[in-house]
Scaffold this motif. Structure first.
Motif, short mmCIF file in Angstrom:
data_model
loop_
_atom_site.label_atom_id
_atom_site.label_comp_id
_atom_site.label_asym_id
_atom_site.label_seq_id
_atom_site.Cartn_x
_atom_site.Cartn_y
_atom_site.Cartn_z
N GLN A 163 46.74 42.40 34.09
CA GLN A 163 46.63 42.84 35.47
C GLN A 163 45.46 43.81 35.58
N CYS A 221 48.39 48.68 27.79
CA CYS A 221 47.41 49.15 28.76
C CYS A 221 46.01 49.22 28.14
N HIS A 279 48.15 46.17 31.77
CA HIS A 279 47.25 46.50 32.87
C HIS A 279 45.95 47.11 32.38
#
Length: 246
Positions: A77, A6, A53
């Motif tokens: 993402q 992340c 992400h």
């Protein structure tokens, strides 16, 4: 089961915050990086990690998002403020998927028409639905507005089956334990593992490699996972190199 990295962005910086603490005054911060999002994206690219992400927590993060996408096109993402007007732009910029939350969950309600609208501009294969949730009266409900507001949308098998017709993956932050490094939400993981038919990434509370192994055991290897504050690249104790070897 895959590790999904992340990059959380707040006020133009890579940060790790306590999940439910974000408000107009700021947030309770676990870690503020001196490096930009491009550095982390490059790190993930070199490690061969896909499906990570990049989440914009509020405004002022656009430059950092673009740096991440430029460093790792096709590998990340993007979530935070995604709607039908900008979703395709992020895909064209190199995001593998966009993550939608507030556009389809707002004012405590689920807006199916907005989900259909965003699907008109991007393919199912490029859409992730964020079902970040908190527990109330023994059930889990999607929360919005910086994870402060409960919606009436319950996270359960029926609803996840319905949404899976529109998206490629789910992202689920266990908000009650997010950022606390105090252990995972075992009840939520067990339920998600029974319910999901498409890829699903769990985030929240992972504090050790043992937690990761527990997720694998409870989910039968079906649940992907994210580690934030507990990872050494974000000031924690779990070594990034150890995680990518799992």
């Amino acid at each position: 089961m895959e590790f999904r990295p992340c990059i959380d962005l707040h006020e133009g910086k890579v940060k790790q915050i306590v999940g439910g603490s974000l408000n107009d005054s700021g947030a309770e911060e676990n870690f503020v990086s001196q490096r930009d999002a491009g550095y982390y994206a490059e790190l993930y690219r070199e490690a061969g990690l896909r499906g990570g992400h990049v989440i914009a927590l509020g405004p002022g993060n656009q430059e950092q998002i673009e740096k991440a996408l430029a460093a790792y096109p096709g590998g990340l993402q993007v979530g935070g403020g995604i709607n039908a007007d900008n979703a395709k732009w992020y895909i064209d910029k190199g995001a593998s998927h966009v993550i939608v939350t507030s556009f389809i969950f707002k004012d405590g309600e689920f807006f199916l028409e907005n989900l259909k609208e965003i699907r008109k501009v991007i393919r199912k294969e490029n859409l992730v639905i964020d079902l970040s949730c908190r527990k109330k009266d023994g059930k889990y409900y999607v929360v919005t507005n910086r994870w402060q507001k409960f919606t009436n949308f319950e996270v359960n098998e029926e609803n996840m089956d319905f949404l899976s017709e529109f998206c490629d993956e789910f992202l689920v932050h266990a908000v009650d334990v997010e950022g606390l490094k105090s252990g995972i939400d075992e009840d939520l993981i067990k339920k998600l593992s029974r319910w999901v038919k498409i890829p699903c990434t769990y985030a929240g509370g992972i504090s050790s490699i043992e937690d990761v192994k527990l997720i694998e055991k409870m989910s039968g290897g079906r649940m992907n996972y994210t580690i934030g504050s507990a990872l050494d690249i974000f000031g924690g104790d779990i070594k990034f190199e150890d995680v990518i070897k799992l």
